[in-house]
Design a protein around this motif. Structure first.
Motif, short mmCIF file in Angstrom:
data_model
loop_
_atom_site.label_atom_id
_atom_site.label_comp_id
_atom_site.label_asym_id
_atom_site.label_seq_id
_atom_site.Cartn_x
_atom_site.Cartn_y
_atom_site.Cartn_z
N ALA A 10 0.86 -1.18 0.00
CA ALA A 10 0.00 0.00 0.00
C ALA A 10 0.88 1.22 0.00
O ALA A 10 1.83 1.31 0.76
CB ALA A 10 -0.90 0.00 1.23
N LEU A 11 0.57 2.15 -0.89
CA LEU A 11 1.41 3.33 -1.04
C LEU A 11 0.53 4.53 -1.27
O LEU A 11 -0.40 4.49 -2.06
CB LEU A 11 2.37 3.12 -2.20
N LEU A 12 0.78 5.60 -0.56
CA LEU A 12 0.09 6.86 -0.79
C LEU A 12 1.10 7.87 -1.25
O LEU A 12 2.14 8.06 -0.62
CB LEU A 12 -0.57 7.37 0.50
N ARG A 94 7.78 12.71 5.06
CA ARG A 94 7.20 14.04 4.99
C ARG A 94 6.22 14.33 6.12
O ARG A 94 5.14 14.88 5.92
CB ARG A 94 6.53 14.26 3.62
N GLY A 95 6.58 13.91 7.32
CA GLY A 95 5.79 14.24 8.50
C GLY A 95 4.54 13.42 8.70
O GLY A 95 3.71 13.74 9.56
N THR A 96 4.36 12.35 7.92
CA THR A 96 3.17 11.51 8.08
C THR A 96 3.45 10.39 9.07
O THR A 96 4.59 10.11 9.43
CB THR A 96 2.74 10.91 6.73
N THR A 100 -2.10 9.15 9.66
CA THR A 100 -2.27 10.30 8.78
C THR A 100 -3.22 9.95 7.64
O THR A 100 -2.94 9.07 6.82
CB THR A 100 -0.92 10.75 8.19
N GLU A 101 -4.35 10.64 7.59
CA GLU A 101 -5.33 10.43 6.52
C GLU A 101 -5.00 11.34 5.35
O GLU A 101 -4.82 12.54 5.52
CB GLU A 101 -6.74 10.71 7.05
N SER A 249 -7.66 8.25 3.32
CA SER A 249 -7.34 6.99 3.97
C SER A 249 -5.91 7.02 4.47
O SER A 249 -5.19 8.01 4.31
CB SER A 249 -7.55 5.83 2.99
N THR A 250 -5.51 5.92 5.09
CA THR A 250 -4.14 5.73 5.56
C THR A 250 -3.54 4.54 4.83
O THR A 250 -4.24 3.73 4.23
CB THR A 250 -4.11 5.44 7.07
#
Length: 292
Positions: A10-12, A94-96, A100-101, A249-250
Motif C-alpha cells: 500500500a502506497l500513498l 514528509r511528517g506523516t 495520517t489520513e 485513507s491511511t
C-alpha cells in the motif's frame, strides 16, 4: 496500491493525482484471479495489525529498504508491505504517520468500482443496464445507450478533455450536475478516455440504485466491515459524493482494502463483494480499446 500473489503493498503519494488505477468491471472472463484459491482460509488482521520481521515471511529486508528509498524519492508519503495478513515493512515520509489520513486521488475509482460490485451483488443494479435508468436527463439522448459498465470501463464516449476533467469539473460546486450535463462525444464502446466526469456520474447511479448516499453506503458496506476506521469519502459543495477522487485513507487502511482483493472479496468469513466481481475487476483489461 499494488496487489501481488506473494505480498501486498500500500502506497500513498502526493504525485498520484492523475495516475491511480481503475478497477474496471467487465463480466467475468478469462484472466488470473487476485491470488490463492477462493474459499481458502485467509490471513487477515483484526482490529490491530501484527508486525513481523520481513525475513520471517520470506521477504528480503534489503530489497524492501531499497523500495522504501525509491518511494520516498518518488514523493510518496508512506509505504507499507503486507504478507500473509501481517505488516512486514512500514515507512512514513514528509511528517506523516500511521494515522495520517490522505487523499488517495484516483485510487478512489477502485473504491467506486467495488461499491458498484456490492450494489450488483445486492441486486440493486446490473452493470449491463443503461445508466439512464437512474439518470433521467440522458433518456431520449445519445447518452441513453451508455451502460454502467461503460462508465466504469472508461469507454462511455462521454465528452472529455483535459480542461473539462482537470479544470471545470474540479472547480464545479455541483460535480455530479456538471458531469451529467456534459454531452455525448462518441457512441459508447468506440473510444477510451480516462474520464473523471464519467466516473462522477456514478454518484447519481449508485444513489438511485441503493437509495443511499454512496459515502454512507461505503462506510456501511465496505469501510466499517474491513476495520478501515481512518477512511471516508468526501462530498462536493452540493453534497454529492466524489466518486473519481476524494477518498481519504491511511496506508494501513488501504492495505485492508488490498487484502480484501487478495482474499477474493471475503473478510473474516463474510463475503463483502463477490469473487466474480473482483476476478473481472483485477484480471484482464476491461476493453480492447486500452490493452493497459
Amino acid at each position: 496500491m499494488v496487489a501481488a500473489a506473494v505480498a501486498l503493498v500500500a502506497l500513498l503519494g502526493a504525485a498520484a493525482c492523475q495516475g491511480g488505477a481503475v478497477a474496471s468491471t467487465p463480466p467475468p472472463a478469462s484472466g488470473s484471479p487476485a491470488s490463492g484459491t477462493p474459499g481458502q482460509a485467509p490471513h487477515q488482521p483484526g482490529a490491530d495489525w501484527e508486525t513481523v520481521d520481513p525475513a520471517s515471511v520470506g521477504l528480503n529486508p534489503g530489497v524492501l529498504a531499497d523500495l522504501a528509498k525509491t518511494a520516498e524519492t518518488g514523493k510518496s508519503n508512506c509505504l507499507l508491505v503486507v504478507r500473509d495478513g501481517k505488516i512486514a515493512g512500514e515507512w512514513y515520509f514528509r511528517g506523516t504517520n500511521a494515522n495520517t489520513e490522505q487523499d488517495v486521488f484516483s485510487a478512489t475509482k477502485s473504491v467506486t468500482s467495488t461499491l458498484t460490485g456490492i450494489a450488483q451483488d445486492d441486486g440493486d443494479l446490473a452493470i449491463t443496464q443503461p445508466a439512464s435508468t437512474w439518470i433521467p436527463a440522458w433518456r431520449g439522448t445519445p447518452s441513453a445507450a451508455v451502460t454502467v459498465r461503460d462508465l466504469l470501463s472508461n469507454d462511455s464516449g462521454r465528452q472529455w478533455s483535459v480542461g473539462l476533467d482537470y479544470g471545470q469539473l474540479i472547480k464545479a460546486k455541483d460535480k455530479t450536475a456538471f458531469a451529467v450535463g456534459l454531452g455525448q462525444a462518441e457512441a459508447p464502446g468506440q473510444v477510451w478516455a480516462y474520464n473523471n466526469s464519467a466516473i462522477q456520474t456514478l454518484d447519481q447511479v449508485l444513489r438511485g440504485a441503493t437509495g443511499q448516499d454512496p459515502a454512507a453506503f461505503a462506510q456501511q458496506r465496505l469501510f466499517t466491515p474491513l476495520g478501515m476506521t481512518h477512511t471516508s469519502m468526501s462530498h462536493d459543495g452540493a453534497g454529492n459524493t466524489e466518486m473519481f477522487t476524494g477518498v481519504h485513507s491511511t496506508c494501513r487502511d488501504l492495505a485492508r482494502f488490498g487484502q480484501l482483493a487478495l482474499d477474493h472479496g471475503t473478510w473474516h468469513g463474510k463475503q463483502i463483494v463477490s469473487t466474480d466481481w473482483l476476478r473481472a475487476a483485477t484480471g484482464t483489461s476491461s476493453t480492447q480499446l486500452n490493452a493497459a
